[in-house]
Design an enzyme around this catalytic site. Sequence first.
Site, short mmCIF file in Angstrom:
data_model
loop_
_atom_site.label_atom_id
_atom_site.label_comp_id
_atom_site.label_asym_id
_atom_site.label_seq_id
_atom_site.Cartn_x
_atom_site.Cartn_y
_atom_site.Cartn_z
N ASP A 199 23.95 -33.89 -10.17
CA ASP A 199 24.53 -33.93 -9.23
C ASP A 199 23.74 -33.39 -7.97
O ASP A 199 24.15 -32.60 -7.29
CB ASP A 199 25.70 -32.76 -9.34
CG ASP A 199 26.83 -33.25 -10.50
OD1 ASP A 199 27.01 -34.31 -10.70
OD2 ASP A 199 27.17 -32.34 -11.37
N GLU B 63 35.07 -38.61 -6.42
CA GLU B 63 34.33 -37.23 -6.25
C GLU B 63 32.99 -37.29 -5.71
O GLU B 63 32.77 -38.12 -5.09
CB GLU B 63 34.26 -36.70 -7.66
CG GLU B 63 33.43 -37.51 -8.44
CD GLU B 63 33.36 -37.04 -10.01
OE1 GLU B 63 34.12 -36.44 -10.43
OE2 GLU B 63 32.52 -37.67 -10.77
#
Length: 507
Positions: free
Chosen positions: A14, A176
């Site tokens: 991420d 997301e």
Amino acid sequence: MHYNNPIIPGFHPDPSICRVGDDYFLVNSSFEYFPGVPLFHSRDLIHWEQIGHCLTRTSQLDLRKAWKCNGIFAPTIRYHQGTFYMITTNVSSQGNFFVTTQDPYGEWSDPIWFQHRGIDPSLYFDDDGTVYMTGSHNEAGFGATGILQCQLDITTGQCLTEPRIIWQGTGGKGPEGPHLFKKDGLYYLLIAEGGTEYGHMVTIARSTSPWGPFESCPHNPILSHRSLDDAIQITGHGDFVEDQQGNWWMVCLAVRPNGYPPCHHLGRETFLTPITWTNDGWPIITGGRLKLVTEAPCLPSQLVPIFPARDDFDQPQLRPYWNFLRNPDMTRYSLSERPGWLQLRGSSSSIAGKGAVTWLGRRQEHFICRITTLLDFEPQIDGEEAGLIVRMDAQHHYEIAVTRLEGEQRIIARRTIGTLSAIVANVAFPAGPIQLGIDATHDLYTLTFTAVDQVEQILARGETRYLSTEVAGGFTGVYFAIYASGNGQECQTPAYFDWFDYQPGLE
């Protein structure tokens, strides 16, 4: 020119990036590990130095309830008018918050909490002074249903507008990891879709307003390796940055599977790819996919300091690559009790328990590597143990340790795969220091020990695939760690580690 991917290997998922002048700063998710949110610096986008963590205090990071793959999700780093902002979600505690600093090499503030019905918050500072918080909406559980946005008071964390869905993606599951940015007068919304598995992808949309409606890019997904026979898989969760020369780049996560059927145990890693723009203003991944070796108009190379392979534990502070498992009880760790050694005092918590395990680890960053440590430990009662572990999670790990069994000091090798846990080898061993080792290849971990003035002996082996995400589940990666435990009782004797050596091999 060319560079090698991943730019930050091992469990570094991420990624989010920002540029301040000639300097780039990057953060990653950290889940149940402490300190939280590793922070990196670079001047060429390719060579990165870890300069610390954003969350270094319990007041910033409560991991007491962080079990497998809980804790810190998907941080975003941004810079605005002299201040750095890191915004993220602690799914094990109070939810969404941000911290700030004027010095990324120093301490970050205590959290400013805000209301958000979801995870993966990001910040965008617009030209008119408006601050937007854009995140994934998943009010019921972790199944995100769309991208939610509101205006945010950046001093108090108060939402200034009613949050609303601005885009639901292109139809992939779990929209997301959103990032809003502006280019040439248009607002772009970059997101991840498809879930953090083999269908992962990066998609993008744009609008004349930050509230939409958003037009989907005609060649979405702009990045996905799904259904490709490729050495790189699970590509997604990207963030854009423009360099000093006007070139655009994306950092994203991906994995390097191993074997057949393919599985990955190093975790989701940080990759880099150049971006070009079409004449009508849509981004294109150069070459259409990520590559392990990439040709690109690279910035002038800026090498960074490299930590030596061996940590002799002779500095007053631990190096930044070390992590604890959840919030540590620091009274159980000492670099000064026996100078030049790290002392660990085992608690009653076992390495498979949910408590404050006496455990110190660093990520496995290479398929082929050799890990060794010198341990001095004389357990006094049955059940006390200290040693070296390779760990994916509490139910998937291998360790080699010194312990006491039926009144006799032994060296043991244990394998734990799900609910199956067994000591697979053990030998008698007299008191005194001993070198413990783990030799890693693509397919095997070999557990070894070396007594003083003796040759190295192999005690056991374990397959890497049983510590992979495909077997263990979740979305973290493997750690090598040293530990001490009383396995239900307090250790009467501390364990001393003289050094810890991580030697990468030739891939």
